[in-house]
Enzyme design. Structure first.
Site, PDB file in Angstrom:
ATOM      1  CG  HIS A 443       4.363  -9.219  -9.464  1.00  0.00           C
ATOM      2  ND1 HIS A 443       4.492  -8.054 -10.199  1.00  0.00           N
ATOM      3  CD2 HIS A 443       3.938  -8.844  -8.236  1.00  0.00           C
ATOM      4  CE1 HIS A 443       4.162  -7.022  -9.445  1.00  0.00           C
ATOM      5  NE2 HIS A 443       3.826  -7.477  -8.250  1.00  0.00           N
ATOM      6  CG  ASN A 477      -0.341 -13.688  -8.358  1.00  0.00           C
ATOM      7  OD1 ASN A 477      -1.492 -13.271  -8.433  1.00  0.00           O
ATOM      8  ND2 ASN A 477       0.596 -13.058  -7.676  1.00  0.00           N
TER       9      ASN A 477
END
Length: 512
Positions: A443, A477
């Site tokens: 992430h 992201n």
């Protein structure tokens, strides 16, 4: 959807993951006359292109698709590293490949298992599908001030096909939620209480689960758009500019080795949080904040056996990819007071193998994961070499990454909290929780972060346009400017929606 590259297009998109797909979808809906070329360095590994590999029912074919996604030296098969996660050994999950060098500098924590995927659909062909909404400090304040953030998240839900009811037929899901709620919900606002995890998954008419990949994000609007083309095995090596403005891309056909220039009025780079800044750097586009404020989510895991477990009378049998329905996926939302995001998953829904399921009582063991928000620092960054190159011939990376005292305190709290939550559900399988090696969450965020002004602390505007490089937009992201603990895909897709709308509006105002 493949073939010889065009000489020019209206929009060139680099990367076929969920944010690149979101740009293609919104543009197909709002500017259907615009010509769009999407370039993906990896191969097509699923049918339709960009579909989640969990939807491949044959395990051998699924393994081949994962192996082909594993970077410049990927193969159709080969020895796979598996087994239960018990050590800090560097290993890549199926469908990903590790950063081989530069992942840790002496004296720093680094990101030892920083990893990538190279395939049509990107990481969305391999992800868990979790799409929780950011809360409290995870939210992007300047978008809230403009009153647009929740509407963009709604659009993200639409594109990803997010539901909260996919596992409602799971016999033990409500039991897990009830036990967690009993120890966690007191004092929480209603939207912060233990609940079903929003998932990018839908149920077919025959009852089988289908996991969303970039194919779902692109949708029929993109697939049926005659002005959209997808080119796989196509390595973009440079963003072209003219008088400071984005003007196209230089792309190498990995099948033939030939290089081409594709002119474009707008360029979108949506590779990932490490390769997007890499491409900008290689193109001589180097804002002060490029690669900085890199952040990952430290991940604490634990496994328990459900207390007083009663097997379901008759299991329906496994669905796609061997997934049976036992206890589903439960969400414990992040709050500023408890700065971690919790996922409780049945073992075969999790990409991290925490234990062997009990053959005598399948579904009785669940895995818990707490993801911790990072203390943001400009010094946490990815740097790029002027000389050395990676397997694709692009500037080699070096990661600088250090946990702060605050990070260590949050991790210690998470270890205590995950044991408390686990014991509420059942009996722990181990005495202590385990912290995954840094980078394991996949992430990575912040390296091309969004901001409200060009002050050296951000790379893009609230519309995701790069400061000082008009016509160049970023996705992924890396654009997220806050320290999140929740899975970031929904947020990054929402931000891509805003960027795509801006391009569509510019195309409408200045047609050629």
């Amino acid at each position: 959807m493949t073939g010889r590259y065009p000489a020019d297009v209206d929009v060139a998109i680099v990367g076929s993951g969920p944010t690149g797909a979101a740009y293609a979808r919104i543009l197909s809906e709002r500017a259907p006359g615009a010509t769009i070329a999407m370039f993906e360095v990896g191969p097509t590994v699923s049918d339709p292109p960009g579909a989640h590999v969990k939807n491949i029912s044959d395990p051998d074919e699924r393994a081949k698709a994962q192996a082909r996604s594993e970077g410049p030296f990927a193969s159709e098969g080969g020895e796979r590293v598996g087994g239960i996660v018990k050590t800090a050994q560097r290993r890549a999950r199926p469908g990903t490949f590790l950063l081989e060098q530069g992942y840790q500098v002496e004296g720093e924590d680094g990101l030892p298992v920083a990893a990538f995927s190279s395939n049509v659909g990107g990481m969305a062909a391999h992800w868990t599908g979790a799409c929780p909404r950011p809360n409290d400090g995870e939210r992007i304040g300047f978008l809230d001030e403009r009153g647009v953030f929740d509407e963009l998240l709604d659009e993200g839900d639409r594109l990803l096909g997010v539901t909260s009811t996919a596992f409602d037929s799971s016999p033990h899901a409500s039991l897990v939620r009830e036990r967690l709620a009993a120890v966690e919900d007191d004092g929480r606002e209603p939207h912060e209480r233990v609940q079903r995890m929003p998932l990018a998954v839908h149920r077919r008419d025959d009852g089988r689960l289908v996991w969303s990949g970039s194919d779902v994000v692109m949708g029929d609007a993109t697939r049926e758009n005659p002005n959209f083309r997808l080119f796989d095995e196509s390595l973009v090596t440079r963003v072209l500019r003219s008088e400071g403005r984005a003007a196209g891309v230089s792309v190498t056909d990995l099948r033939t080795g030939e290089s081409h220039e594709v002119r474009a009025r707008f360029v979108v780079v949506a590779a990932d949080a490490l390769r997007t800044p890499q491409l900008l750097w290689a193109s001589g586009i180097r804002p002060e904040a490029l690669g900085r404020y890199l952040n990952d989510q430290a991940q604490i895991v634990f496994a328990v056996r459900i207390r007083d477990f009663v097997p379901a009378p008759e299991e329906e049998g496994a669905g796609p990819a061997g997934l049976s329905e036992y206890s589903g996926v439960t969400w414990v939302p992040f709050t500023d007071d408890l700065p971690f995001h919790g996922q409780v998953m049945q073992l075969d829904a999790s990409p991290v193998k925490l234990a062997e399921d009990d053959p005598a009582a399948p579904g009785s063991i669940v895995g818990l994961g707490l993801f911790c928000a990072k203390d943001l620092q400009a010094s946490d960054r990815v740097e790029f070499s002027e000389d050395a190159v990676d397997g694709y011939g692009l500037p080699a990376m070096t990661v600088h990454y250090t946990l702060t005292d605050r990070d260590h305190a949050v991790i210690d709290r998470a270890k205590t909290e995950i044991v408390r939550l686990g014991k509420a559900i059942g009996e722990p399988l181990d005495d202590r929780p385990f912290m995954m090696p840094l980078g394991a969450s996949l992430h990575y965020q912040g390296s091309t972060r969004m901001g409200v002004q060009d002050d050296g602390t951000s790379v893009v505007s609230p519309d995701s346009e790069v400061w000082g490089a008009p016509g160049l937009f970023l996705g992924g992201n890396g654009v997220i400017p806050t320290a999140t603990a929740c899975n970031p895909t929904l947020t990054s897709v929402a931000l891509a929606v805003a960027g795509a709308r801006r391009i569509a509006a510019d195309l409408a105002s200045s047609p050629e």
